[in-house]
Each structure stands twice: as structure tokens, then as C-alpha cells.
Write a protein that holds these residues in place. Structure first.
Motif, PDB file in Angstrom:
ATOM      1  N   THR A 201      -0.299   4.418   0.815  1.00  0.00           N
ATOM      2  CA  THR A 201      -0.694   5.121   1.892  1.00  0.00           C
ATOM      3  C   THR A 201      -0.051   4.822   3.176  1.00  0.00           C
ATOM      4  O   THR A 201       0.369   5.332   3.881  1.00  0.00           O
ATOM      5  CB  THR A 201      -2.058   5.143   2.128  1.00  0.00           C
TER       6      THR A 201
ATOM      7  N   SER B  91       0.766  -1.231   0.031  1.00  0.00           N
ATOM      8  CA  SER B  91      -0.050   0.088   0.016  1.00  0.00           C
ATOM      9  C   SER B  91       0.976   1.236  -0.043  1.00  0.00           C
ATOM     10  O   SER B  91       1.931   1.271   0.867  1.00  0.00           O
ATOM     11  CB  SER B  91      -0.778  -0.032   1.136  1.00  0.00           C
TER      12      SER B  91
ATOM     13  N   ARG C  54      -1.843  -0.559  -9.624  1.00  0.00           N
ATOM     14  CA  ARG C  54      -2.570   0.088  -8.457  1.00  0.00           C
ATOM     15  C   ARG C  54      -3.979  -0.587  -8.486  1.00  0.00           C
ATOM     16  O   ARG C  54      -4.505  -0.554  -9.573  1.00  0.00           O
ATOM     17  CB  ARG C  54      -2.458   1.496  -8.495  1.00  0.00           C
ATOM     18  N   THR C  55      -4.507  -1.176  -7.450  1.00  0.00           N
ATOM     19  CA  THR C  55      -5.766  -1.540  -7.426  1.00  0.00           C
ATOM     20  C   THR C  55      -6.758  -0.924  -6.220  1.00  0.00           C
ATOM     21  O   THR C  55      -5.898   0.120  -5.377  1.00  0.00           O
ATOM     22  CB  THR C  55      -6.068  -2.872  -7.292  1.00  0.00           C
ATOM     23  N   LYS C  56      -7.861  -0.974  -6.076  1.00  0.00           N
ATOM     24  CA  LYS C  56      -8.546  -0.501  -4.892  1.00  0.00           C
ATOM     25  C   LYS C  56      -8.015  -1.149  -3.587  1.00  0.00           C
ATOM     26  O   LYS C  56      -8.290  -0.717  -2.490  1.00  0.00           O
ATOM     27  CB  LYS C  56     -10.064  -0.946  -5.131  1.00  0.00           C
ATOM     28  N   ARG C  57      -7.420  -2.318  -3.604  1.00  0.00           N
ATOM     29  CA  ARG C  57      -7.062  -2.920  -2.421  1.00  0.00           C
ATOM     30  C   ARG C  57      -5.523  -2.663  -2.060  1.00  0.00           C
ATOM     31  O   ARG C  57      -4.999  -2.914  -0.918  1.00  0.00           O
ATOM     32  CB  ARG C  57      -7.079  -4.539  -2.711  1.00  0.00           C
ATOM     33  N   GLY C  58      -4.986  -1.985  -2.920  1.00  0.00           N
ATOM     34  CA  GLY C  58      -3.441  -1.371  -2.854  1.00  0.00           C
ATOM     35  C   GLY C  58      -2.709  -1.712  -4.001  1.00  0.00           C
ATOM     36  O   GLY C  58      -3.049  -1.421  -5.164  1.00  0.00           O
TER      37      GLY C  58
END
Length: 307
Positions: A19, A17, A50-54
């Protein structure tokens, strides 16, 4: 490429991730994203998806991650070597000791010997199953381990230490004690065994298959506490290396017998990376560990030495 960007990239892959990596590295996420973009420009490849999960590494990212681990480790070792010029050995060394191995009893002697010879070295012990330990070494997160394995695995180097007999462990409530038991007889019991990926399970599977024997796995258990409880309750039996079996008798109200016709043995090996060099402190710990293993082998005749 510079070392800072490589460190950033490795941390991003490790946590999966941007973030979370930014929080750990104490930098703003836009700045971290810019560093990643610069790195991708330098290698002219997309490194992360990059995906919604990381984020997950691309094939190019996986290749760079492997090399970055080696580069950063060598740089750390170079700095440590420079810092240690004229000084005693110091630093952290991680040692894996798979549960139930003959080497597990060497944790305290190793700790005492390292403290006596190199008081500046801090040991970290990880007692987990062999597959996990070997993966940690492969990824550069652990220096060395003693595990039941000897396969040819890319990224790992195994040094055979000994071969240990496998023993049948059975509650007194299920059968009368015996000193030896044929593999065909073992197949008649309900067995508690580890999962199929465990090297010990593979050794047993091979032995049963080669002898055209069907066997019953009542439950797959890798928790020592649960296995002790199951045996104490008389719910089934298990198969373990001799050193682990002996230690288990005290808590499970069971007896043990060597498996014969055929003899079944597991190879205990010293495991380290085949491409990441050990630091000077790790080399010192390795030397002490192997010396203690050799000394213990001589004292314990039931174990078959290798080499």
C-alpha cells in the motif's frame, strides 16, 4: 524482467508495504500487485510473504533484491555517464563521517574543495555511527564513509587510512590530570561506553580481555550531548579516539590521557561497496577526500599512518 518491475520490487521491499509503495510510486495497488505477480512468474519464485503487518522478502526475494540494487545502480550510472558526455561532473554524492573520527573535521574542507573543482556535485553528509553507515553502503544507499573499522565484511571493502590512539577522558572532579594512564587503572573507573555492537566497544573489550581485566560500564551512551552532560556532572569517565577526546575537553570540563600498557588503537578506514561501482562524481569526491585525509595526516603527527 524489466527495469520498471525491478524498481517496483525494490521500493516494496524498502518500505515493507504494498500500500505504501503504491502511494510513493503513484500507481494503484492492484496494478502494483499485478506487476509483482508478473515478476514472480518471470523468476518462477515467490518473492514476498504477505502478512497483516506488511510484506517481507523470501530468501529468493532477498537474493533478487541484492542483484536488483546493483542492476539499477549501474543503469543509473550508465545514464548519468551518457548525460555527462561533453559536460562537467554533476549529481549527488553521499559521504558518511562517523562521529568523533579524525575525518569529521574534513567535512567543510571537502565541501569547499568539491565546490571549487566540481560545482555541479551536490554532497550529502551523514554523521552517524559506523555500523549504520556500513549498512547503508552495503545496501547501496550511500556511496562511501570514513569509519573506525577494518574487518572483513561481505559486501564491503575497507581501505586503512590511519591508526589513532584511544584516550581516557575523565572529569577534573573525579581525578587529577595525567598524560598517560595504564589500562589496569582505567578499569577501576565507572565508564560510559557505546553499545556492544559499536566497533569502538569491541576494540576495548578485546583489550581488556587480552589483559585479563574486568571493567565497569556504568551506562551505555551513544549521544554526544548526553555523554558531555554525564562527564560534566562528574558521574564517570569514558574512552575515545584522540581526535574525539580533544574535541570533548572543551565542553565536558575534563582532561584526557593516552592509554598505555598496552597502547590501544583504533583503525580508521575508508569504506565502500565491494560490488557496487562508484559513479564518476563519487569517484571524484573519493579522490578529493583521500587527498585531504593524506594531507591532514602529514600535519597531525600523533596519528599513525597506515601504508
Amino acid at each position: 524482467m524489466n527495469l520498471r518491475r525491478l524498481k517496483y520490487f525494490v521500493k516494496i521491499v524498502d518500505v515493507g508495504s504494498l500500500t505504501q509503495a503504491a502511494d510513493i510510486l503513484h500507481i494503484a495497488q492492484p496494478a502494483l500487485s499485478q506487476q509483482l505477480a508478473t515478476l514472480e512468474g518471470e523468476v518462477n519464485q515467490q518473492l514476498l510473504i504477505r502478512t497483516k503487518r506488511g510484506v517481507t522478502p523470501t530468501e529468493a526475494g532477498k537474493t533478487l533484491y541484492s542483484h536488483a540494487q546493483s542492476i539499477l545502480r549501474q543503469c543509473e550510472q550508465a545514464q548519468s555517464a551518457i548525460d555527462r558526455v561533453g559536460a562537467s561532473l554533476s549529481g549527488s554524492v553521499s559521504v558518511g563521517l562517523a562521529p568523533g573520527t579524525a575525518a569529521q573535521n574534513l567535512a567543510l574542507p571537502l565541501m569547499m574543495e568539491v565546490q571549487q573543482q566540481h560545482p555541479g556535485i551536490v554532497l550529502y553528509f551523514n554523521e552517524n555511527f559506523g555500523t549504520t553507515l556500513s549498512e547503508l553502503i552495503m545496501n547501496g544507499r550511500m556511496d562511501m564513509a570514513v569509519i573506525y573499522d577494518h574487518r572483513n565484511i561481505h559486501g564491503l571493502r575497507f581501505m586503512p587510512l590511519m591508526k589513532e590512539d584511544l584516550c581516557f577522558v575523565c572529569p577534573f572532579s573525579l581525578a587529577k590530570p595525567m598524560k598517560e594512564i595504564r589500562l589496569a587503572e582505567v578499569a577501576q573507573y565507572d565508564l560510559f561506553l557505546p553499545r556492544i555492537y559499536n566497533i569502538m566497544r569491541k576494540v576495548l573489550d578485546d583489550a581488556f580481555v587480552q589483559n585479563n581485566l574486568q571493567y565497569r560500564v556504568k551506562c551505555e551512551i551513544e549521544s554526544q550531548t548526553t555523554l558531555n552532560a554525564a562527564l560534566t556532572a562528574g558521574l564517570g569517565a569514558t574512552i575515545m579516539p584522540e581526535s574525539a577526546a580533544r574535541a570533548m575537553l572543551k565542553t565536558s570540563d575534563s582532561w584526557m590521557a593516552k592509554i598505555v600498557e598496552p597502547d590501544v588503537q583504533a583503525s580508521l578506514s575508508f569504506c565502500m561497496s565491494d560490488h557496487l561501482p562508484l559513479s564518476q562524481p563519487a569517484e571524484a569526491v573519493k579522490s578529493i577526500l583521500l587527498s585531504l585525509m593524506s594531507r591532514r595526516n602529514v600535519e597531525n603527527h600523533p596519528l599513525t599512518l597506515v601504508g
